[in-house]
Design a protein around this motif. Structure first.
Motif, short mmCIF file in Angstrom:
data_model
loop_
_atom_site.label_atom_id
_atom_site.label_comp_id
_atom_site.label_asym_id
_atom_site.label_seq_id
_atom_site.Cartn_x
_atom_site.Cartn_y
_atom_site.Cartn_z
N SER A 165 1.08 -0.77 -0.20
CA SER A 165 0.06 -0.39 -0.24
C SER A 165 1.30 1.58 0.34
O SER A 165 0.93 2.13 -0.65
CB SER A 165 -1.09 -0.12 1.04
N ARG A 166 2.14 1.14 0.53
CA ARG A 166 3.70 1.87 0.54
C ARG A 166 3.25 2.79 -0.79
O ARG A 166 3.06 3.78 -1.33
CB ARG A 166 4.61 1.66 1.73
N ILE A 167 3.46 1.49 -1.58
CA ILE A 167 3.65 2.11 -3.50
C ILE A 167 3.11 1.54 -4.10
O ILE A 167 2.67 2.11 -5.26
CB ILE A 167 4.87 1.75 -3.41
N ARG A 168 1.34 2.02 -3.41
CA ARG A 168 0.13 1.92 -4.02
C ARG A 168 0.52 0.97 -5.16
O ARG A 168 -0.08 1.25 -6.79
CB ARG A 168 0.04 3.23 -4.61
N ASP A 194 5.05 11.80 -7.18
CA ASP A 194 5.27 10.66 -6.80
C ASP A 194 5.01 10.97 -5.17
O ASP A 194 5.13 11.66 -4.65
CB ASP A 194 6.60 10.27 -6.81
N ASP A 195 4.17 9.66 -5.20
CA ASP A 195 3.44 9.70 -3.32
C ASP A 195 3.20 8.56 -3.37
O ASP A 195 2.56 7.77 -2.52
CB ASP A 195 1.67 9.65 -3.65
N VAL A 196 4.48 7.86 -3.11
CA VAL A 196 4.87 6.38 -4.01
C VAL A 196 6.35 6.65 -2.67
O VAL A 196 7.67 5.39 -3.08
CB VAL A 196 4.46 5.58 -4.29
N ILE A 305 2.85 9.47 -13.34
CA ILE A 305 1.70 10.49 -11.73
C ILE A 305 1.34 8.83 -11.41
O ILE A 305 1.32 7.90 -11.95
CB ILE A 305 0.62 11.26 -12.16
N ALA A 306 1.73 8.21 -10.14
CA ALA A 306 1.53 8.08 -8.70
C ALA A 306 1.33 8.01 -7.52
O ALA A 306 1.71 8.72 -6.64
CB ALA A 306 2.13 6.47 -8.92
N SER A 307 0.05 9.18 -7.51
CA SER A 307 -0.75 9.87 -6.51
C SER A 307 -1.75 9.95 -6.43
O SER A 307 -2.99 9.13 -6.53
CB SER A 307 -0.83 10.92 -7.44
#
Lengths: 390, 384, 384, 390
Positions: A165-168, A194-196, A305-307
């Protein structure tokens, strides 16, 4: 050019595969003792300068490099499990006996053999079952561990297994596909959300090899620590001239960032400390304005995008800065989030052919006579939405 | 590689996007005309336009998009000389082989050049690709393309049967990618070509599991370790913005209304019939014949020989409930994998070759190794 | 099979559902008490309740649901004697083997009885299942269960190594299901046991591809046709009703507000400092030391050695943007496959045996066939 | 009991697998000529009484049963395609020559051999390529077709390949899983909402074997023709006492159906025709009321839904009639439709453990040396939502 071998150095984050098969990481400083819990401990200095990816035996507090296991050809025999009664596979060596043997210094291999000998039905088992049994026992006793080479694949795999889950849910195959879909290459210039924990940034930095630009737009006032980047143990030149960050406010053309004063108050004399501080502030301020200028000049090659934010709202903010024919690639754990964004893109002529795809990965066990897909597998590595800027 | 300028110049290789399935590569040559399904496009009209532009045909009948080539677009635009590698496979192989800027990679065979373009992109100007194919034809075609795409300095191309003759490279590559019918024959040569000072990597691309089994055995015998086999695919998704599925209350109400209308119609018919009866008494039976059928069971149909009302063959629009025509229903975005997908491309078998001192016991024939090593040293110069 | 009454009676086998992963079978025996994780449940309290009821424990600490057994629930509740067949496999096999009410089916081995229960349900009281296992233990346990579940008339159970001794049935079954380590050894026996007047069917369940290859070869040699191999799985989906992903404008505004607050705080601090300066001139430098750090780069961190503002270690709640706390956001239902799934159970290989006159050329050894046929005819009576 | 062999009879719908591999169906009446287009034609009478599932050769307008092909062991050789130039695989036998050979009555096998002989590079090809080449040629020339046994699996497969949308993506594996999840068994009583042309009903009827109840709730005033049911060629007893239908209005307890008069108008004399009609109406009416009564008495064993209507609104209408511990199984092409319904069920204590699962199916080519999953495969067989009635 010959890429230098990757060796363990103090300051590195070192990923380790434990005898149990589980992985963990250590902040390696090269001094003191490294403890692997019940599997033993050894002096950290033993690892300094070692190549990544080797396998070690912890023998009397020192490390001995050992060769990795090769596939042993277990022959198919006519024996079946037919004659084994389910309730009778009682282990004759008790737990207490094992502990006694261990403390008496008996080697693990010998303990396993003892257990095998005393296992009433072992001879009746098929070769496959025997092999399975041995492997299970070996994992328990042998103090073998490996260091893991910090390739982006291994780092992603490490985090996917440790905390998906931390790296979606970005599985290594999905990450690799993002790079390909976005045509990431040395010298390219990319906008990233980057939200990962820095996984996406780490991958971009590796693929740029010190040339080009990764501009991350973050959702906190000052750029966060991209924790996963540290797992790559990059040389400074891989990062320094490549990675810059803005946040969603400072990345806004209509917004005039409010900055701390870089000049002393009117008519005030300043101390040496103050002057140094003001100097630093000036540098930071001019860097910020340079980065803003660079963003607003645009002509970036891709947006990745990974956000957690709604993807269409993100691309709408960034697409003015994307060159014509540039790529947009968005990862999300949930197809529902991407289909909504896709249907907005379809109504917008800036986006050519927005498409959604699901990465799919399957690993196999290839052993003589026992070849099959892995019985347990990852259910989801997320979904990808990609489009081209018109 | 390809042009990095914002606008198209004469001589550029560009990608023309006419639709998802109509993608073509073109070398912009002033004076020429591209005749596509959607009209005629003089090359001159492309010169100077921004990459990513929509360009209309001469008579404005149609349009296309002018895109900057990428290895992936190039592959989509490719006339398929051999089975092309797929995007998911190439991406995953690149990642598993840890290919990065500066890497030295070997591939055999070159095939359609799909993997070559992608790897050349990733290794960058500091890296290098050695590409081998045993088809003279393919080598010739690839050579022209690599030159045209500015890749000739990054890629060394050779016509060679690597299974028989090896790679002619010693202690050289960070990674090797084999797309050959019998990759196990090349494995001893791979061992020589890979660097001996690092954990070097190999990948074998094989459509059939028997090839995988033989390859794994060969890798194991040749002291490779961490042998892993994967399949990697990408499933395209179809999405629709559909009317939300209606609640069943909607059709329930429609059916009730329909019942009432039908009864009203029936009563009207009866009173009409009675009126007519007064005039033409003998015709009355015929007049009533049609409607009552509505309620007759039709036992000859095996699928509906039940005891409830049967369908009307000549149902009028009012009779059938308007289930398909709700007024302004809410929308829902739905998706599914496209009906027919590429369900298999190949098995990808990976392995690591540790520096020689750390390798597992190897069963390989030393004599073979020495022979190859000697000839390989000689041959390397010929390839360079 | 199991009770069809609406309420639970003494002696019924019921399924206790304590949670998705805590499912147990129970024979309702007045006087006994079931002690589960959620409290004590006297069996007497179950007698007379409707199937599907929620039942509370004696002290009302916990509850469970009382369900009517189905083959699927029974399988979930089973102590795993052997690797159980999975729901998707059983369903697909039943469909491909065209098992229906009245079918005669053979299975080997019985294993945990998972397939037996499911097939006995489907063939109904007019059909029959012959079930074989080479483990005496498993046969004994299955016999008790089949009796308890009222299946003893539908299922003929035998302890037998069918690979060596055949099925002892001739021209008898519509379909055969093999879950054996070496199914190819049983194929010649299957040929004898299948009906010769219809297109009869066989399925072999094999986890490894090598088993499949040998089985396919054996089926081909024994004149089976339409040989097909499948994998069938069911992937459970996780769903959440989540807050919809916020638009990026939300965090943009929050960051802008945060900037203003920070500046106000800084100005306040400066004016406070100036006030204090008048009192304690020499302390001024210390007072200002903390805030300016906010803007200092921290070049020691390799992941963030950029030239823009760095994070504050002691960030107060106002400083960090409230991105995670929007007010009353809209909801969106999202889903994905659960993180770890059963990715393989077995390969299912199917084939058809045409009536003898229509079969393809067969390579099989006639002598073997005759021998088995003779002994099979004798043995059939022993099984009956 | 010994199930009778399934034989072709006039009145049947017969599914046929053409030489090209494509399938079609014919309404079989046993008379006249059946034409398979370019593959030839034959007298219908030839098929009457034949077992389903056989393979035929059309030889001089008659049918000859032929054995199905067996797997020929093509040996792996050392030959590769190395020496074949892509542009040189020119076929030496021209189209005109082939047509001449055909009209001269040369057997297809001979034509293929001729082509092979004259194929310049055939000898250079690997055994695999040769085999592939032969098969491609054979399909073109051999006039072999098969009848397909009308099992529910084959019928579902036929429709899934022919028109997936008509059966709302119910793939055969998904259909079989619906039966298992809903515990469908002879003698069971089920409520069904079949918007899939009768596929679901056909499957239920097969699984009930003439005992039990399938009550379909349809969305048209009078029950539609369940087209796909006719593909099963059921004996009447498999259907007659099992299948009944209501529509969503007549299935409503609060609704009093308005029925046509079953008595002649006051004071009118009626003709014989009228009396018979009235009689039939009375029967239909009493059947309708009986069916309604049966529904309202409830205690059904399961609810099965493959419908265009919002699933939760459907189950809410039907669940009062479901027995405790009964099963609810819903199929939909789209997971989005099911997740919405599931989230409503979760908030409703009537539903125990509503769960969504995705059926997944993969077919393999198992040939010596050439074993692999099929290169092309079905992308989606829909999704299943199941729950238990509390």
């Amino acid at each position: 050019m010959r890429l230098p071998p990757r060796r363990i150095q103090p300051g590195h984050t070192v990923m380790i595969k434990m005898p149990s098969g589980e992985c963990r990481s250590i902040k390696f400083d090269g001094v003191g003792t490294i403890s692997l819990g019940k599997f033993g401990s050894f002096p950290a200095a033993e690892l300094v300068g070692q190549l990544y990816g080797l396998r070690y035996d912890i023998a009397e507090k020192t490390l001995k490099v050992i060769a990795p296991p090769s596939i042993e050809d277990v022959e198919d025999t006519d024996a079946t499990n037919e004659l084994i009664r389910d309730s009778s596979s009682i282990q004759e060596v008790t737990y207490q006996e094992i502990e006694q043997l261990k403390s008496a210094g008996v080697l693990p291999e010998e303990i396993i053999n003892k257990q095998i000998e005393s296992h009433a039905s072992f001879a009746l088992k098929t070769e496959y079952s025997k092999d399975k049994y041995k492997k299970r026992k070996q994992a328990k006793f042998l103090k073998h561990f490996s260091t893991i080479e910090p390739t982006i694949h291994n780092v992603c795999d490490y985090w996917f297994k440790k905390d998906q889950s931390r790296i979606r849910d970005i599985r290594p195959d999905a990450l690799s596909q993002m790079m390909t879909l976005a045509n990431v290459h040395p010298g390219g210039r990319y906008l990233v959300a980057d939200d990962v924990s820095g996984l996406l940034i780490a991958c971009m930095l590796e693929r740029l090899g010190g040339e080009g630009r990764v501009m991350n737009i973050c959702d906190v006032e000052s750029p966060p620590v991209y924790h996963i980047v540290s797992y790559m143990n990059f040389e400074p030149q891989m990062v320094d001239n490549v990675l810059v960050s803005l946040n969603w406010a400072t990345a806004d053309e209509m917004h005039e960032p409010i900055l701390a004063a870089t000049e002393p108050m009117d008519g005030q004399k300043s101390s040496d400390g103050q002057r140094i501080r003001m100097q630093k502030r000036k540098l930071a301020e001019s860097a910020l304005f340079e980065t803003r200028e660079e963003l607003f000049r645009g002509n970036f090659d891709g947006i990745l995008i990974a956000s957690q934010y709604e993807p269409y709202s993100v691309t709408e903010r960034l697409i003015p800065y994307l060159a014509g024919s540039g790529s947009i690639v968005i990862h999300s754990p949930y197809i529902q989030v991407l289909t909504e964004a896709q249907s907005k893109m379809r109504a917008d002529p800036k986006y050519l052919a927005p498409s959604i795809a699901q990465p799919w990965l399957r690993q196999y066990q290839i052993l003589p006579g026992r070849t099959h897909p892995m019985m347990n597998t990852s259910g989801s590595g997320g979904f990808l939405l990609s489009a081209t800027r018109m | 590689m390809w042009s990095v300028a914002p606008t198209v110049a004469s001589g550029d290789t560009v990608i023309l996007w006419l639709g998802r399935d109509i993608i073509q590569a073109l070398v912009v040559t002033p004076g020429k005309v591209f005749n596509g399904r959607y009209g005629a496009f003089p090359h001159d009209a492309l010169v100077g336009v921004l990459y990513g532009s929509k360009v209309f045909s001469q008579k404005e009948r149609g349009f296309l998009y002018v895109l900057r080539p990428t290895p992936e677009l190039w592959t989509l635009a490719l006339p398929h000389r051999t089975q092309i590698l797929y995007l998911a496979d190439i991406a995953f192989v690149t990642s598993m082989l840890a290919v990065r800027p500066g890497s030295t990679v070997i591939e055999a065979g070159t095939g359609s050049g799909s993997f070559s373009h992608s790897v050349a992109r990733t290794v960058g100007s500091k890296g290098h690709l050695f590409s081998f194919d045993f088809h003279q034809d393919r080598v010739d075609k690839a050579r022209i393309e690599f030159l045209r795409h500015g890749l000739h300095q990054r890629i060394t191309l050779a016509h060679r049967n690597v299974c028989k003759d090896g790679f002619g490279l010693l202690d050289r590559a960070d990674a090797v990618f084999l797309d050959l019918p019998a990759p196990w024959e090349a494995v001893p040569h791979v061992k020589l070509a890979l660097r001996s000072d690092i954990s070097a990597r190999v990948c074998c691309f094989s459509p059939c599991i028997e090839q995988v089994m033989r390859t794994v055995a060969a890798l194991n015998e040749n002291a490779f370790s961490e042998i892993q086999t994967y399949e990697s695919l990408l499933f395209p998704q179809e999405t629709y913005s559909n009317p939300a599925p209606p609640p069943v209350s909607q059709i329930t109400n429609a059916l009730k209304e329909s019942e009432i209308k039908r009864e009203q119609r029936r009563l009207r018919q009866i009173s009409n019939a009675q009126l007519r009866k007064r005039k033409r008494d003998e015709d009355a039976d015929d007049q009533n014949l049609k409607r009552p059928r509505l309620q007759d069971p039709a036992p000859s149909d095996p699928g509906s020989s039940s005891s409830v009302p049967q369908p009307v063959p000549d149902a009028d629009p009012d009779h059938r409930a308007p289930a398909d025509l709700p007024d302004n229903p809410p929308k829902i975005v739905v998706s599914k994998t496209i009906p027919e997908v590429r369900g298999h491309t190949s098995y990808l078998t990976f392995a690591i070759l540790l520096p020689s001192e750390f390798r597992p016991r190897s069963h390989d024939a030393t004599t073979l190794d020495t022979n190859i090593e000697q000839s390989a040293t000689k041959q390397e110069q010929s390839v360079q």
